[in-house]
Scaffold this active site. Sequence first.
Site, mmCIF file in Angstrom:
data_model
loop_
_atom_site.group_PDB
_atom_site.id
_atom_site.type_symbol
_atom_site.label_atom_id
_atom_site.label_comp_id
_atom_site.label_asym_id
_atom_site.label_seq_id
_atom_site.Cartn_x
_atom_site.Cartn_y
_atom_site.Cartn_z
ATOM 1 N NE ARG A 143 -5.888 -4.236 -2.574
ATOM 2 C CZ ARG A 143 -6.407 -4.414 -1.378
ATOM 3 N NH1 ARG A 143 -5.634 -4.493 -0.331
ATOM 4 N NH2 ARG A 143 -7.695 -4.533 -1.220
ATOM 5 C CB CYS A 173 4.235 -41.907 -10.798
ATOM 6 S SG CYS A 173 4.973 -43.269 -9.889
ATOM 7 N NE ARG A 225 -6.121 4.502 4.726
ATOM 8 C CZ ARG A 225 -7.384 4.256 4.369
ATOM 9 N NH1 ARG A 225 -7.777 3.034 4.163
ATOM 10 N NH2 ARG A 225 -8.233 5.246 4.201
ATOM 11 C CG HIS A 244 -13.984 -9.654 5.092
ATOM 12 N ND1 HIS A 244 -14.392 -10.874 5.570
ATOM 13 C CD2 HIS A 244 -12.662 -9.571 5.338
ATOM 14 C CE1 HIS A 244 -13.356 -11.489 6.101
ATOM 15 N NE2 HIS A 244 -12.295 -10.719 5.985
ATOM 16 C CD GLU A 248 7.474 -47.525 -4.718
ATOM 17 O OE1 GLU A 248 6.584 -46.720 -4.419
ATOM 18 O OE2 GLU A 248 7.237 -48.592 -5.309
ATOM 19 C CG MET A 297 -2.483 -6.812 9.744
ATOM 20 S SD MET A 297 -0.822 -6.412 9.241
ATOM 21 C CE MET A 297 -0.995 -6.035 7.526
ATOM 22 C CB SER A 306 8.457 -44.173 -12.258
ATOM 23 O OG SER A 306 7.420 -43.300 -11.900
ATOM 24 C CE LYS A 349 -3.618 -0.251 2.572
ATOM 25 N NZ LYS A 349 -4.311 -0.491 3.823
ATOM 26 C CE1 TYR A 395 6.621 -40.162 -15.865
ATOM 27 C CE2 TYR A 395 8.439 -40.688 -17.328
ATOM 28 C CZ TYR A 395 7.534 -41.069 -16.349
ATOM 29 O OH TYR A 395 7.547 -42.335 -15.855
ATOM 30 N N GLY A 428 8.545 -42.975 -6.856
ATOM 31 C CA GLY A 428 7.324 -43.093 -6.053
ATOM 32 C C GLY A 428 7.555 -42.306 -4.775
ATOM 33 C CB THR A 429 7.829 -38.682 -4.240
ATOM 34 O OG1 THR A 429 6.689 -38.399 -5.056
ATOM 35 C CG2 THR A 429 9.108 -38.470 -5.036
ATOM 36 N N GLY A 446 -8.177 -6.638 5.212
ATOM 37 C CA GLY A 446 -8.965 -6.587 6.437
ATOM 38 C C GLY A 446 -8.368 -7.307 7.624
HETATM 39 C C1 PEP Z 1 4.415 -43.774 -4.490
HETATM 40 O O1 PEP Z 1 4.772 -44.476 -3.563
HETATM 41 O O2 PEP Z 1 4.758 -42.596 -4.621
HETATM 42 C C2 PEP Z 1 3.528 -44.305 -5.526
HETATM 43 C C3 PEP Z 1 3.218 -43.597 -6.590
HETATM 44 O O3 PEP Z 1 2.957 -45.495 -5.301
HETATM 45 P P1 PEP Z 1 1.742 -45.760 -4.312
HETATM 46 O O4 PEP Z 1 1.236 -44.430 -3.889
HETATM 47 O O5 PEP Z 1 0.755 -46.543 -5.050
HETATM 48 O O6 PEP Z 1 2.404 -46.512 -3.220
HETATM 49 MG MG MG Z 2 4.522 -46.635 -3.728
#
Ligand code: PEP
Ligand code: MG
Length: 884
Positions: A336, A834, A92, A451, A747, A103, A766, A23, A854, A768-769, A101
């Site tokens: 703004r 994935c 202000r 608001h 994974e 603060m 791949s 502001k 990817y 597998g997080t 709104g």
């Molecule tokens: C993972 O583990 O990230 C994964 C994609 O497999 P899932 O979720 O099926 O265990």
């Molecule tokens: Mg998995």
Amino acid sequence: MSTKRVYLFHEGDATMRDLLGGKGANLCEMTNIGLPVPPGFVITTDACRESLSLGRLPDGLMDEVRAALAEVEKALDKRLGDPNSPLLVSVRSGSKFSMPGMMDTILNLGLNSATVDSIARLTDNERFAYDAYRRFIMMFSCVVLNIPKAKFEQRFEAMKESLGVHQDTEVGASDLRKLSEEFLRIVQTESGKPFPDDPVKQLEMAVGSVFESWNNERAIIYRRKENIPDALGTACSVQAMVFGNMGDDCGTGVAFTRDVATGENALYGEFLVNAQGEDVVAGIRTPLKIAELRDKMPEIYQQFVEIGQRLEQHYRDVMDLEFTIEKGRLFMLQCRVGKRTGPAAVRIAVEMANDGLISREEAILRVEPNRLNELLHPRIDLSKGERPIAKGLPASPGAASGVCVFNSHRAEEMGKGQPLILVRQETNPDDIRGMLVSKGILTQRGGMTSHAAVVARGFGVPCVAGCEAINVDEDSDTMTAGSKTFKEGDWITIDGSSGAVYAGQIPTVAAEISGQMATLLGWADGFRRLGVRANADNPTDAARAVEFGAEGIGLCRTEHMFFQDRLPIMQHMILAETEDDRRVALAKLLPFQREDFVGIFRAMAAKPVTIRLLDPPLHEFLPQHSELVEEVTELRVRGNDPAKLAEREALLEKVEGMREANPMLGLRGVRLSILFPEIVEVQVTAILEAAIHVQKEGIEVLPEIMIPLVGHVNELKFVREKLEAVVQTVLAQNDARVDYKFGTMIELPRACLTADEIAPYAEFFSFGTNDLTQTTFGFSRDDAEGKFLERYTDQGILPVNPFAELDEAGVGKLVKMTVELGNAANPGIKMGICGEHGGDPASIDFCHRVGLTYVSCSPFRVPIARLAAAQSALRSRVSVTVDK
Ligand code: PEP
Ligand code: MG
């Protein structure tokens, strides 16, 4: 001399948002480009941070403030507290990122028992002077002295009742004078001290309170939701007051240079004649449309339109403007960059790029990827002919069904378990908690800039505001619309895109990608390096993924194919005592699997399809142990069905035999394939047979067979060898050739640490997080979020939930190591992600930087991933800052 802590408006500019807040910096910018801005100055965020750590204003700050004030006084030939020529100021808050709104703000500061009379005399308007005075006493006392607002409001209500009037405007000058006196007495009683009469003292106290309001509860909640760092602090601007409430040639309003709900290129806003700014924003009176200003004050309207256009060209973005008209003169009080809905963000970005105001790259960077969600939201299915019970303003788009709840406190109690629509006469900043747990917001009063509307748009929650056709009774917690009454727990549906309100739950239809979103995503595709695939397990999801722009399937979880009518066969397979018996059941599953894959290959024509072999522990396909115990006990007690009892006892014994203390670390993934190779052999047969079948239809197929949960290279070697043999057999039997690949999920930390050993046996990795996060942190992905992660993020132990946003420092380090080891050992190996993180923009950015091929995410997140991937590519090319 320490660093400068107070800047006159002509000393700053728009680039100084860190120091002067959004502001403050924009007030400076508007002043410098010659717009009509009442003079003032900004106290820096540095001073705020210092004050907060000291618990008082820093030494010498008020000297700087007084010096700046003297300049303002000189410019206007008025002085704070001078009965002959009194100056009034607003004080202000305003941080780097706008927190509407959340603060505190104080208006009309400088009024006291002497100046109020001179204002009355100078303006020849006693009513105006005492109206301002009673507002100031109340505002100052609430904000600075912490006296509950209700004490003052009750007094005012009682007075109106005794006078037999309803509107504030019907109360005359002498009664407002009496009211001010009563307000002063309330202050004495409540605080034990008289109301501070010295305007410089008032200013000092107000500045301190504005700084402290950085840490009030709603500001903290808002920051958490919007990821605004707690350490920033707020600036404080002090500006000469101009009055929109001095008569019918006065007014105040807010406007956007384009419609921030739809993106339409037309001035959009609201104003009130004879009112102060708070009246518009608080949603207390439903304001007039800005177009009516053209009829009422044509010259002012024209001047305002020109200022709006000028600011839009200057900032190259949609602007949110606050203005006041004092006795036929226009003043700009704020500008703004306007917050907008997802659909508006897309339309505005595309149109501005098409008009040459911004580049295509900037257009892509302007849209926060998650906002695309709003365009992918289902809409009300109008073909069902449902009639609305009421119509209000379409304040924030999207359809939402839920049960009515009439206050934020109850909304919080009712919690996240059920969809809620928060129904209020109007919302105020204290409702923020309730708004956060609600699927939609409906208010009886207030405009598009109230608001409720602003906050809902910011959060992407559907909202219908100013719905005068309903009547909300906050005492009895009911809402009436025509002859219908709704109480807490009754279902309603709101459509924030049209403003319609419906009784009950109304069906919705899925969104499609078209118009400006298609254009923007098309541009994005031209810039991104990362591929975008989808996680899809059936032909319908696969087709949707392609519609949304997926370039392949990154994860087809085959276990999802074994439920419903296939479950009994699956259970038969699991319970089989011998391999032969297991093969009988598997033979029955084979045609089903083949049919699934045929559908998916057809939908994904010529695009790669990564199919993961069976992963979860087998007991997930069997009845739960506790349920079986209960059933067996009941059968034993009844004793009238020995055959059933024997069958259930046998099942219980089997289930008991399969129980594991830590199933997530147990017999699952590749371990299943090693113990029961016939299961995955059948899966691979089904994949190849389906591929051959679809290929014969003239459709190209690219199957990628993925082995889950590998931790040691020998697991992969062992299974792959067996499965390669199966592939060769099927190909030979059919005299066919298929372009197939084998790869593995990454994974487990051990897989990352030994990626160089694994890579030569895989054509792709791949990540597998989900599991990788689970096993790296040692957090159970099934329990951590419900049990303790919220506390972790609330208390700042973790910055974010690592199951939602990839933990770069830990899990990310493993990913990076895997990429490097894998590439060195098997140059050109494809690598994707994935896990759920594949659809999260911040995690996608990491995937881009670390060099993955990817990302793969749910079909609905594919457009978001396309945009996020393009932004990452652009960000790594140029350094561009995006306005929040
Ligand atoms: C993972 O583990 O990230 C994964 C994609 O497999 P899932 O979720 O099926 O265990
Ligand atoms: Mg998995």
